[in-house]
Design a protein around this motif. Structure first.
Motif, PDB file in Angstrom:
ATOM      1  N   ARG A  75       0.830  -1.209   0.000  1.00 40.70           N
ATOM      2  CA  ARG A  75       0.000   0.000   0.000  1.00 40.70           C
ATOM      3  C   ARG A  75       0.866   1.261   0.000  1.00 40.70           C
ATOM      4  O   ARG A  75       0.542   2.253  -0.668  1.00 40.70           O
ATOM      5  N   GLU A  76       1.963   1.228   0.743  1.00 35.68           N
ATOM      6  CA  GLU A  76       2.844   2.396   0.795  1.00 35.68           C
ATOM      7  C   GLU A  76       3.421   2.699  -0.595  1.00 35.68           C
ATOM      8  O   GLU A  76       3.470   3.854  -1.026  1.00 35.68           O
ATOM      9  N   GLU A  99      -4.808  -1.411  -3.879  1.00 35.44           N
ATOM     10  CA  GLU A  99      -4.839  -0.880  -2.514  1.00 35.44           C
ATOM     11  C   GLU A  99      -6.083  -1.352  -1.769  1.00 35.44           C
ATOM     12  O   GLU A  99      -6.019  -1.693  -0.582  1.00 35.44           O
ATOM     13  N   VAL A 149       0.213   6.682  -6.778  1.00 30.94           N
ATOM     14  CA  VAL A 149      -1.129   7.236  -7.019  1.00 30.94           C
ATOM     15  C   VAL A 149      -1.199   8.708  -6.623  1.00 30.94           C
ATOM     16  O   VAL A 149      -1.831   9.524  -7.312  1.00 30.94           O
ATOM     17  N   ALA A 150      -0.562   9.076  -5.524  1.00 33.16           N
ATOM     18  CA  ALA A 150      -0.645  10.452  -5.024  1.00 33.16           C
ATOM     19  C   ALA A 150       0.346  11.392  -5.692  1.00 33.16           C
ATOM     20  O   ALA A 150       0.345  12.586  -5.428  1.00 33.16           O
ATOM     21  N   ARG A 177      -5.458   1.523  -7.460  1.00 33.86           N
ATOM     22  CA  ARG A 177      -6.460   1.706  -6.399  1.00 33.86           C
ATOM     23  C   ARG A 177      -7.146   0.385  -6.077  1.00 33.86           C
ATOM     24  O   ARG A 177      -7.443   0.097  -4.909  1.00 33.86           O
ATOM     25  N   ARG A 207      -3.834   4.240 -12.593  1.00 31.87           N
ATOM     26  CA  ARG A 207      -4.185   4.627 -11.221  1.00 31.87           C
ATOM     27  C   ARG A 207      -5.385   3.835 -10.716  1.00 31.87           C
ATOM     28  O   ARG A 207      -5.427   3.414  -9.556  1.00 31.87           O
ATOM     29  N   ARG A 220       0.516   4.026  -2.872  1.00 30.94           N
ATOM     30  CA  ARG A 220       0.153   5.403  -2.555  1.00 30.94           C
ATOM     31  C   ARG A 220       1.180   6.395  -3.083  1.00 30.94           C
ATOM     32  O   ARG A 220       0.839   7.503  -3.504  1.00 30.94           O
TER      33      ARG A 220
END
Length: 461
Positions: free
Chosen positions: A84-85, A129, A91-92, A126, A122, A88
């Motif tokens: 997840r890290e 995630e 994605v961010a 997601r 993306r 992210r």
């Protein structure tokens, strides 16, 4: 749970996070649809949940656990959180969606192209995630600690490594020219390193090199390994799956991180050790990360042939082994040394069939300095014995034999065995004497942790 609540450090045995996921895709059959692709994500998470981390606080005793503030053992930071890290971070970021798609396809061997299934890159991440978020929640919220509370290591900050990661990506561009990874892939990786995460970019670069079977020479490999160590990656993350052009075996090259050869064999001895063929093979096959396959067997064979060709009696050879290993079993005579040599030859036939064993000339210029250190230690061990409660061996006899090894066989081997005897007898060292040993080791070219293996003896008395 009581006490200080922090996650403990987890190290993986291989790749992890997003790059670990792309490896799973590269090795699997192409998923037929999005559901099957997410099923592969779940299977990857399941596999890592079952794997035991290399450093587990459960291995610590009660005193150490209290010292570090833990009173229970559980995995507070798992693979799903690391994945997840990474997700992210991409994605961010301000990265274009096509950039993310490019690095994903390159690292995963183009097994799964989200665009072919109506998803933007993306949107695909997601979904990944969300799959991670559906796993059981950690008991303790919050980010991973900046440093390992057990080992003191912390991952580098992005600004500390970004330029070095970018340099490796650009070197790859120059080295591979028109060959894969493509220019578009390398440009995308540069953008990931510059604007999202150098750590993720570095691991995805490694994945792209592996997927495309890019031939890596030893200097390039050494740089990649050095950069990986700054990220505190597990040993082997770089090497596993990488197409490395290993140089020929060279027994004069001291590129083992720890002890090696006959002294390394002595270091491996333990209470239940018997000197069996299997135990010898484990050492002969124990090439260090970054070593040409077969190197461990070659240097052990060279040491063994030196001892076999010496004038030392069978009793003297056994005594020398007892002193260096601290586990007297009365092995170490010529019959046993011939077994060691046979096992080494078997390993070399398997790992490096083109290699012809040779015994390089001894480095006699080291003799005087090594002899001086041995003779300065003799008074401190004059009344000691090796393994006093089982087959006691007078330390003085061992020291006499070490002098003979230095003067008649090989000063390098003599110094390595001397370090082993110091450890066996737990001889207290001054910082000055230890620093001299370090200087000798650096002169010979020993690895990072070879001489430091006896640093615990400094001021031990």
């Amino acid at each position: 749970m009581t006490g200080r609540q922090e996650p403990y450090y987890v190290d993986y045995e291989g790749d992890f996070g997003l790059s670990g996921l792309t490896e799973a895709f590269a090795l699997a059959s192409a998923p037929r649809d999005t559901g099957a692709a997410l099923g592969l994500v779940t299977a990857t998470l399941d596999a890592y949940d079952l794997a035991r981390p290399l450093y587990d606080i459960g291995d610590l005793g009660a005193e150490q656990r209290t010292r570090f503030g833990y009173d229970t053992c559980h995995d507070e930071w798992g693979y799903a959180d690391d994945l997840r890290e990474d997700v992210r971070a991409l994605v961010a970021s301000p990265l274009a969606d096509e950039t993310i798609r490019t690095v994903w396809r390159a690292a995963s061997g183009d097994r799964w192209d989200p665009a072919a299934h109506g998803l933007s890159a993306r949107d695909w991440l997601r979904h990944v995630e969300e799959t991670c978020a559906a796993r059981p929640h950690r008991k303790i919220p919050g980010p991973r600690p900046e440093f390992c509370p057990i080992f003191g290591a912390r991952p580098p900050r992005p600004d500390e490594v970004r330029d070095d990661v970018l340099a490796e990506i650009r070197f790859c561009r120059e080295r591979t020219a028109a060959a894969p990874p493509s220019a578009d892939t390398l440009t995308a990786l540069e953008e990931v390193a510059a604007t999202a995460s150098p750590a993720v970019a570095f691991r995805l670069l490694l994945r792209a090199l592996k997927v495309h079977s890019v031939r890596i020479d030893k200097p390039w490999y050494d740089r990649l390994e050095a950069l990986s160590s700054r990220f505190e990656h597990c040993t082997g993350l770089v090497e596993h799956g990488l197409d490395i052009a290993w140089p020929p075996i060279d027994t004069a090259r001291r590129d083992s991180t720890w002890d090696f050869g006959f002294s390394g064999l002595a270091r491996s001895a333990h209470q239940d050790w018997s000197g069996s063929r299997e135990e010898i093979h484990d050492v002969a096959a124990g090439d260090s990360v970054g070593q040409t396959r077969g190197s461990a067997a070659a240097v052990l064979l060279e040491d063994t042939l030196r001892l076999l060709g010496s004038a030392l009696s069978d009793t003297a050879l056994a005594t020398l082994w007892d002193g260096a290993s601290g586990e007297p079993r009365r092995v170490g005579g010529r019959d046993w040394l011939r077994l060691v040599a046979d096992v080494c030859r078997e390993r070399l036939a398997e790992a490096a069939p083109a290699y012809t064993p040779v015994v390089a000339p001894a480095r006699t210029e080291l003799a005087d300095v090594v002899l001086r250190e041995i003779r300065e230690t003799v008074p401190a061990v004059a009344d000691r014995v090796v393994c006093p409660y089982r087959c006691p061996v007078p330390a003085g006899d061992v020291m006499d034999l070490l002098e003979q090894v230095v003067t008649r066989i090989d000063p390098d081997l003599g110094f390595r065995l001397f370090l082993r005897v110091l450890s066996t007898l737990a001889v207290p060292l001054t910082r000055e004497r230890y620093d001299r040993y370090r200087a000798i080791g650096e002169r010979i070219g020993y690895g990072e942790f070879h001489v430091s293996d006896v640093e615990y003896l400094v001021d031990a008395g």
